[in-house]
Structures are given as C-alpha cells and as structure tokens.
Design an enzyme around this catalytic site. Structure first.
Site, PDB file in Angstrom:
ATOM      1  N   ARG A  53       0.875  -1.242  -0.081  1.00 43.38           N
ATOM      2  CA  ARG A  53       0.173  -0.264  -0.048  1.00 43.38           C
ATOM      3  C   ARG A  53       0.873   0.713  -0.210  1.00 43.38           C
ATOM      4  O   ARG A  53       0.406   2.110  -0.220  1.00 43.38           O
ATOM      5  CB  ARG A  53      -1.184   0.177   1.159  1.00 43.38           C
ATOM      6  CG  ARG A  53      -2.496  -0.565   0.963  1.00 43.38           C
ATOM      7  CD  ARG A  53      -2.760  -0.507   2.034  1.00 43.38           C
ATOM      8  NE  ARG A  53      -2.882  -0.448   3.582  1.00 43.38           N
ATOM      9  CZ  ARG A  53      -3.774  -0.713   4.172  1.00 43.38           C
ATOM     10  NH1 ARG A  53      -5.165  -0.397   4.224  1.00 43.38           N
ATOM     11  NH2 ARG A  53      -2.637  -0.841   6.044  1.00 43.38           N
ATOM     12  N   HIS A 191       2.343 -24.428   9.931  1.00 46.45           N
ATOM     13  CA  HIS A 191       4.155 -24.325   9.981  1.00 46.45           C
ATOM     14  C   HIS A 191       4.593 -25.579  10.809  1.00 46.45           C
ATOM     15  O   HIS A 191       5.417 -26.188  10.334  1.00 46.45           O
ATOM     16  CB  HIS A 191       4.092 -23.228  10.540  1.00 46.45           C
ATOM     17  CG  HIS A 191       4.822 -22.694  12.123  1.00 46.45           C
ATOM     18  ND1 HIS A 191       4.074 -22.568  11.867  1.00 46.45           N
ATOM     19  CD2 HIS A 191       5.433 -23.153  12.492  1.00 46.45           C
ATOM     20  CE1 HIS A 191       4.510 -22.065  13.403  1.00 46.45           C
ATOM     21  NE2 HIS A 191       5.517 -22.048  13.883  1.00 46.45           N
ATOM     22  N   ASP A 248      -4.228 -19.881  19.242  1.00 46.88           N
ATOM     23  CA  ASP A 248      -2.928 -19.809  18.825  1.00 46.88           C
ATOM     24  C   ASP A 248      -2.029 -21.374  18.470  1.00 46.88           C
ATOM     25  O   ASP A 248      -1.847 -21.277  17.515  1.00 46.88           O
ATOM     26  CB  ASP A 248      -2.525 -18.942  20.011  1.00 46.88           C
ATOM     27  CG  ASP A 248      -0.691 -18.237  19.639  1.00 46.88           C
ATOM     28  OD1 ASP A 248      -0.498 -17.966  17.958  1.00 46.88           O
ATOM     29  OD2 ASP A 248       0.200 -18.205  20.121  1.00 46.88           O
ATOM     30  N   HIS A 253      -2.061 -26.330  15.070  1.00 50.82           N
ATOM     31  CA  HIS A 253      -0.737 -26.923  15.185  1.00 50.82           C
ATOM     32  C   HIS A 253      -0.583 -28.546  16.179  1.00 50.82           C
ATOM     33  O   HIS A 253      -0.324 -29.670  16.075  1.00 50.82           O
ATOM     34  CB  HIS A 253       0.501 -25.940  16.181  1.00 50.82           C
ATOM     35  CG  HIS A 253       0.369 -24.722  15.389  1.00 50.82           C
ATOM     36  ND1 HIS A 253       0.381 -24.679  14.182  1.00 50.82           N
ATOM     37  CD2 HIS A 253       1.168 -23.669  15.621  1.00 50.82           C
ATOM     38  CE1 HIS A 253       1.344 -22.873  14.168  1.00 50.82           C
ATOM     39  NE2 HIS A 253       0.904 -22.739  15.289  1.00 50.82           N
TER      40      HIS A 253
HETATM   41  C1  BG6 Z   1       3.330 -19.096  15.842  1.00 45.28           C
HETATM   42  C2  BG6 Z   1       2.114 -18.886  17.149  1.00 45.28           C
HETATM   43  O1  BG6 Z   1       2.170 -20.656  15.257  1.00 45.28           O
HETATM   44  O2  BG6 Z   1       3.773 -20.537  16.577  1.00 45.28           O
HETATM   45  C3  BG6 Z   1       2.759 -18.189  18.244  1.00 45.28           C
HETATM   46  O3  BG6 Z   1       1.262 -17.565  16.510  1.00 45.28           O
HETATM   47  C4  BG6 Z   1       3.772 -19.367  18.786  1.00 45.28           C
HETATM   48  O4  BG6 Z   1       2.577 -17.736  19.627  1.00 45.28           O
HETATM   49  C5  BG6 Z   1       4.602 -19.927  17.249  1.00 45.28           C
HETATM   50  O5  BG6 Z   1       5.068 -18.653  19.121  1.00 45.28           O
HETATM   51  C6  BG6 Z   1       5.622 -21.280  17.748  1.00 45.28           C
HETATM   52  O6  BG6 Z   1       5.895 -21.793  16.320  1.00 45.28           O
HETATM   53  P1  BG6 Z   1       7.443 -22.591  16.977  1.00 45.28           P
HETATM   54  O7  BG6 Z   1       8.357 -23.195  15.571  1.00 45.28           O
HETATM   55  O8  BG6 Z   1       8.268 -21.884  17.108  1.00 45.28           O
HETATM   56  O9  BG6 Z   1       7.106 -23.747  17.973  1.00 45.28           O
END
Ligand code: BG6
Length: 478
Positions: A53, A191, A248, A253
């Site tokens: 932007r 991720h 979160d 995850h």
């Molecule tokens: C993220 C969360 O998705 O994953 C964060 O929003 C968290 O709060 C993070 O710290 C942890 O990821 P990793 O790969 O560092 O264990």
C-alpha cells in the site's frame, strides 16, 4: 525424479504476495525465496508481484533479505540476490477496492504475454486476517480465482492462520472461500506440519513394523503432546488479547500433531488418503470438557497488555478422548504455554505393561529441541546382582543426518504450493473439526471471566495442577 527436476518441470508461475513489505514477508517468505533460488529450486520462469500500500522499492526489499540472511548466518550470494530481484516487481494498490484487482489481473495477463505461456497463479496472503474476506472476495469478483484467459493454468491461494475465531466464524470463512475457490486451490499453512520431525511421524509409525502392531489402547496407556515456550507474548498484546493459547496453539498446531500420531494408516500415502484418515480421526475426538481442562496466565501479563481485567489464557492444558475402537479409554493430554521454563515441542507415547504397571516404556518424539526419537527402556545393570536400571535408546537428527540441511517451513510451503502437493496443508474439514473439539472450552472460558484461571510465575512449568511431564505426570482423575 529428484526435487530439482520436479520443480524445473512445474508449469510457469506468477507468485503474487499480498503484504510484501510486511513483517512475515521480510522475516520468512522473502528469505525462503532467496534460499530456494540459491539451491536452484525456483520454477524457471517464476515472476513475483509484490502488493503493497506504500511506495517501496525492490532494492529496499533486497536489502531486507540480505540483512536477514546475514543475521541468521546463511550463505549470502550477491548474484543470486540480484537475480531474484529481477524476478520481482511491486504494485501499489488498495486491497479494499476492486479497481486494484482489475489492474493486477491485467498485469498478470501481460506477464504471461511476455513469457508467452499461461502460468499458474499463486496468491500468498501475508496480510492481517481481517483483510482475508475482502481480498478473497475481490480475487473472485475480478476473475483472479481462475487462471489466464485460456484457462490452462490454476490459481492457488496460500493462507496463514487464523482460519476463523471460533467454529461459527470458521464455517463462514470456509463458505466464503468456497464461493470463489475450490478446496484443491486452497493451501492453508500450518507451519508445524512442515517441520521435518512432524513429517517423520507417519514414516516412523507406518514404516517400522515394530511400532505398527503396538499402536493402540492395548499397549499404549497415555499420549502427551507438549508445546511449551520460554518466550512470552513478545509485545504482541493486541494479537494475543484476541487469541489466547487455545486458539493460537491448540486449535491448529497441536491438534494437527495429534491427528498424525493417532490416525489410522491410509491405504496409499497420497495427500487425499492421508487427509481422509486425519479427518476421520479428528471427528472421532470428543469435544473438550471444561472439567478436564486447565488454563493459566503468567504473572505480569495483565500489565504487559495494559488490561487489568484480562482473562486471556497464556497456558492451556486439556485431556481429550478419542471415541474409536483403537483409542477408546486412552487419555490424550495436550498442553501449551508461554513464558514457561523452556521451549519443548514433543510427543510422549506411554507404553504400559498391564502385568507390570509400575514401569512404562516411554517413546518420546522430539520436534524441538534435539530433534529425534528416544525410547526409555529397562535394562539389567551389569554386575552380580539382578538390579534393573532405566536406560535410553536414542536417535538424533544431528547425528544420523549430520550435514543435511533441513528446509525452513516457508521453503517447504512454497515448494509444495509450486508442485501442487497439499499433504502438509490443513483442509477445511480438519480446520472445522479442530474448532469443534475446542468449542466448549472457548465458550466456557469466554463466559466465566477469570473463574478458574490459574496464575503462574514466568519461567515456571505453569499451573501446578497441570504439571504432567512424563516422569511425574498426574494421574488423570479430574
Ligand atoms: C505460531 C504462534 O503459530 O507458532 C506463536 O502464533 C508461537 O505464538 C509459534 O510462538 C511457535 O512456533 P515454533 O515453530 O517456534 O514452535
């Protein structure tokens, strides 16, 4: 075919990054593109269109990439960076107005005219979740959900969590996305699934005969999944006040990891078959119960977020059950929290011999730190007496795969999106199943303010009631 050949043979791509000047792009996405370029893993005619932007330059972007690479001690190559720069162009547009999308479409058509071929179009949403709805809608309204005028390429959407705020909003988001994109076009990033050690779970379980036959309620008495962090919320007060540990970390995850650990074996190891088994497992998980969950907040959190009444949890632990034949009666314990003693992401699978219940064989799959797998065994101590001692059998990535570089999460995400492999992405059904599991807690914890919210000291292991690390895990009786 090796990965270099596979990438070379993918169709040409345009990668449009919404939010190219933002934090996620700067820290993760652009360095990942650089690293892929360094390994010659970008589709040959890839062109990158960065949407912003504000007025910004490609040179400034390259400067940010260089800084990140150097700071992280990566291999810096001026020529690779320069070449990457030649693939990038920036487009300034307002994301909340259709006009910009029409111009973007004209630009993508023009690029395809230049490379004389219909490209696949990949749209990366590195933007705040509040904008998703607008952007998805306008992509559809402007026809960008389809590929070039000849329709031979495919448009793909890469999205970051959060996928909704609760079950209801997630259902709305799924519906909204489906209006414009089919499931096979949507790549929802989690991720954790891209971590090598998470990918190894299915190989470990299904490619080692030893474990296949003992992976059920007859031999396993508990499963514990832990994702603890030493870091606090790191100043992300706004984000965290609207999120909390359950949304979160657990919603996406941790429940994804649970699915990998407990799903049935698919007949074939295709993305579709794996997702089907994951879905079947997740729908068999019984919704979380208030009486079997603990939440906590670290001391000092309220001052940090400037909200003296905040009841947002920075720690969550819950005990779940899976209502299927394989797992009936096996407690599944999950926990996550910020500002705890140390960062660990691991899974402990407890094997109990019903004739010898005082001793457990504990299988630990470590995602972080010391990636690998250990098995806790009982052995006879050398000597004249018949004395037993606990010992450990260990596999460490750092030893067994020494010198092999693990792709970063975003390198993996990009490569899989280029080659159209959705295995490591979350499907809408998985996302909805996960929201359904935690929904009763979201409702209960959202309603009763700070009732039942335990406080804990930073650097501790969290609320004492949930202290269930493997050696001294609580007997689940709550
Ligand atoms: C993220 C969360 O998705 O994953 C964060 O929003 C968290 O709060 C993070 O710290 C942890 O990821 P990793 O790969 O560092 O264990």
């Amino acid at each position: 075919m090796n990965i270099e050949q596979a990438i070379k043979q993918t169709s040409p791509f345009t990668l449009t990054i919404f939010g190219i000047t933002g934090d996620l792009s700067g820290r993760m996405l652009l360095p990942a593109l650089y690293n892929l370029a360094l390994q010659d893993l970008l589709p040959e005619s890839l062109r990158i269109v960065g949407i912003t932007r504000r007025s910004y330059t490609v040179d400034k972007l390259l400067g940010r990439i260089k800084k990140t690479i150097v700071e992280e001690g990566g291999a810096y190559d001026e020529a690779v960076l320069e070449n990457l720069g030649k693939r990038i162009e920036l487009v300034t547009m307002d994301l909340t107005n259709i006009d910009g999308y029409i111009k973007l479409r004209q630009r993508l058509d023009a690029i395809e005219g230049e490379i004389e071929v219909c490209a696949n179009r990949l749209f990366y949403m590195a933007i705040p979740a509040q904008l998703f709805d607008d952007v998805v809608g306008y992509l559809g309204d402007s026809g960008l959900n389809r590929s070039c005028p000849h329709g031979t390429g495919q448009s793909r959407l890469l999205v970051e969590k959060p996928f909704g705020y609760d079950l209801d909003s997630a259902q709305t988001l799924v519906k909204r996305m489906r209006t414009h994109f089919e499931e096979r076009q949507i790549y929802r990033i989690d991720h954790f699934l891209t971590k090598e050690t998470a990918q190894n779970i299915l190989t470990f379980r299904f490619k080692n005969a030893l474990f296949k036959s003992v992976w059920d309620k007859h031999c396993i008495s508990r499963i514990l999944i832990s994702a603890t962090e030493a870091l606090d919320i790191e100043g992300r007060a706004n984000f965290y006040e609207q999120t909390g540990a359950l949304r979160d970390m657990i919603q996406g995850h941790v429940l994804q990891i649970l699915a990998l650990i407990t799903m049935d074996m698919p007949d074939v190891f295709t993305s579709k078959a794996i997702h089907e088994k994951k879905r079947a497992l997740l729908v068999a998980v019984e919704p979380a119960a208030y009486e079997r969950a603990t939440r906590g907040q670290y001391n000092g959190y309220r001052t940090e977020v400037k909200n003296p009444d905040s009841y947002i949890e920075t720690y969550a632990a819950l005990r779940l059950s899976i209502a299927n034949d394989r797992w009936k009666g096996v407690p599944i314990l999950l926990r996550t929290g910020k500002a705890l003693t140390k960062k660990t992401t691991d899974i402990k699978v407890i094997f109990t011999d019903h004739d010898e219940p005082k001793f457990d064989n504990i299988l630990t799959i470590r995602l972080v730190p010391n990636e690998g797998v250990s098995l806790h065994l009982r052995a006879k101590k050398p000597g004249f007496d018949d004395v037993m001692q606990d010992v450990s059998m260990d596999f460490y990535y750092s030893n067994s795969f020494a010198g092999i570089r693990q792709p970063t999460a975003y390198e993996r995400v990009l490569v899989d999106a280029f080659r159209g492999d959705q295995t490591l992405f979350a499907t809408s059904e998985e996302v909805l199943a996960n929201w359904r599991i935690i929904e009763p807690l979201l409702v209960a914890w959202g309603k009763d303010d700070s009732k039942g919210l335990e406080s804990y000291a930073k650097g501790s292991w969290g609320p004492i009631v949930a202290a269930w690390d493997c050696d001294k895990y609580q007997k689940p009786g709550k």
